[in-house]
Enzyme design. Structure first.
Site, PDB file in Angstrom:
ATOM      1  CE1 TYR A  53      -3.249  -2.541   0.053  1.00  0.00           C
ATOM      2  CE2 TYR A  53      -3.319  -1.985   2.331  1.00  0.00           C
ATOM      3  CZ  TYR A  53      -4.172  -3.446   0.715  1.00  0.00           C
ATOM      4  OH  TYR A  53      -4.807  -4.121   0.957  1.00  0.00           O
ATOM      5  CG  HIS A 127      -1.760  -8.805  -0.643  1.00  0.00           C
ATOM      6  ND1 HIS A 127      -1.333  -7.791  -0.094  1.00  0.00           N
ATOM      7  CD2 HIS A 127      -2.423  -8.301  -0.756  1.00  0.00           C
ATOM      8  CE1 HIS A 127      -1.991  -6.509  -0.251  1.00  0.00           C
ATOM      9  NE2 HIS A 127      -2.750  -6.604  -1.057  1.00  0.00           N
ATOM     10  CB  SER A 207     -13.266  -3.308  -1.583  1.00  0.00           C
ATOM     11  OG  SER A 207     -12.013  -2.757  -1.897  1.00  0.00           O
ATOM     12  N   PRO A 208     -15.622  -4.080   1.695  1.00  0.00           N
ATOM     13  CG  PRO A 208     -15.960  -2.828   3.519  1.00  0.00           C
ATOM     14  CD  PRO A 208     -14.789  -3.429   2.444  1.00  0.00           C
ATOM     15  CG  LEU A 209     -18.401   0.486   2.151  1.00  0.00           C
ATOM     16  CD1 LEU A 209     -17.797   1.804   2.752  1.00  0.00           C
ATOM     17  CD2 LEU A 209     -19.705  -0.450   3.522  1.00  0.00           C
ATOM     18  N   GLY A 210     -18.567  -1.770  -1.739  1.00  0.00           N
ATOM     19  CA  GLY A 210     -18.566  -1.835  -2.946  1.00  0.00           C
ATOM     20  C   GLY A 210     -20.157  -1.568  -4.059  1.00  0.00           C
ATOM     21  N   GLY A 211     -20.418  -0.896  -4.072  1.00  0.00           N
ATOM     22  CA  GLY A 211     -21.518  -0.214  -5.184  1.00  0.00           C
ATOM     23  C   GLY A 211     -22.388   0.189  -3.711  1.00  0.00           C
ATOM     24  CB  ALA A 215     -27.290   2.227  -2.786  1.00  0.00           C
ATOM     25  N   GLY A 216     -28.032   5.380  -4.082  1.00  0.00           N
ATOM     26  CA  GLY A 216     -29.476   6.347  -3.843  1.00  0.00           C
ATOM     27  C   GLY A 216     -29.861   6.579  -5.507  1.00  0.00           C
TER      28      GLY A 216
END
Length: 285
Positions: A53, A127, A207-211, A215-216
């Site tokens: 990183y 990794h 990256s759990p918030l992908g997409g 959403a709105g």
């Protein structure tokens, strides 16, 4: 902050993914330090990083160094489990390459130890599989690091069910975590999540918030996250993380953040309890 377990260590149910603070478009150091400190203030005790990183060829380990500085300057820094990884490289041109050779992994671990300023790394993860190196050879190096006390716990990332089984076998039943991509937009790691649940191994979605940022939008396939968020007067991101936490007690999401407000909102997801109907609706998205 609610807690979960990685191996024999109790950690916050939501971790901090520190990668955005070191790649292209990264914030200045002051904002990054403020973000990490905000996470600690919110009760976060798991921070995810990697030697890869970094942005430029000459700043390998930028993220690890940043985290070490942030933890040393906060009175709760000693309570944090730092999870780092080896086996990925960034030549400095924006690309990613692989080196899963045993010698590289051992050298990378030594360098991470120095940057983090610790005698043993809390959680060290391979990794990404390197197709040029037998997976068993790469995991053999991780086993050696564990046996030598260079790392306290061992995990793997970007692995399939067969690799999870092999890794646990090579590590003598000491595999404690699997870090795979999993989000509303990327659900192909469901089999790995189920296997981790069966084995009692922590599953760390990256990256759990992908997409969720879309959403709105009108016609978005992830609109149910936005609808539930509006009804609950919280962010869709918080709903997303609460949905993940409800899937299994082994799930510990590590949402990325580069602003204090972002990680504060993510950390609050541990207090959001979705109904069975809400979970079912989100599962069906």
């Amino acid at each position: 902050m609610h807690t979960r377990r990685i191996g024999d260590v109790e950690v916050s149910a939501i971790g901090l993914g520190a990668m955005p603070m070191s790649l292209e478009g990264r914030p200045d150091e002051a904002r990054s330090l403020a973000t990490i400190h905000a996470a600690l203030d919110a009760g976060v005790t798991l921070i995810d990083t990697a030697d890869a990183y970094h942005r430029d060829a000459d700043d390998v380990g930028h993220n690890e160094t940043l985290i070490a500085k942030a933890l040393a300057s906060h009175d709760r820094g000693g309570d944090v489990l730092v999870a780092t990884k080896g086996g990925h490289l960034r030549p400095g041109d924006g690309s990613w390459t692989l080196d899963g050779s045993p010698q590289h992994l051992k050298d990378a671990c030594e360098a991470s130890l120095r940057r983090l300023g610790v005698e043993a790394i809390g959680l060290y993860q391979f990794h990404r599989p390197d197709p040029r190196v037998p997976y068993a050879d790469s995991l053999g190096a991780i086993r050696d690091l564990l046996d030598e006390g260079k790392i306290r716990m061992a995990g793997i990332s970007n692995a399939d069910p067969e690799q999870i089984g092999l890794a646990n076998e090579i590590l003598g039943g000491r595999l404690v975590s699997v870090q795979n991509q999993f989000s509303p937009a990327f659900r192909s790691s469901e089999p790995e999540l189920r296997l981790c649940d069966e084995l009692g191994i922590a599953f760390l979605p990256w990256s759990p918030l992908g997409g969720i940022s879309r959403a709105g939008e009108l016609g978005s396939s992830h609109a149910p996250f936005a609808r539930i968020a509006e009804a609950r007067a919280v962010s869709p991101q918080r709903v997303c993380l609460a949905w993940m936490l409800a899937k299994s007690p082994v799930v510990v999401p590590i949402p990325g953040a580069s602003r204090p407000g972002t990680i504060r909102d993510s950390a609050a997801a541990t207090d959001l309890v979705l109904t069975a109907d809400e979970r079912a609706e989100l599962d069906a998205v």
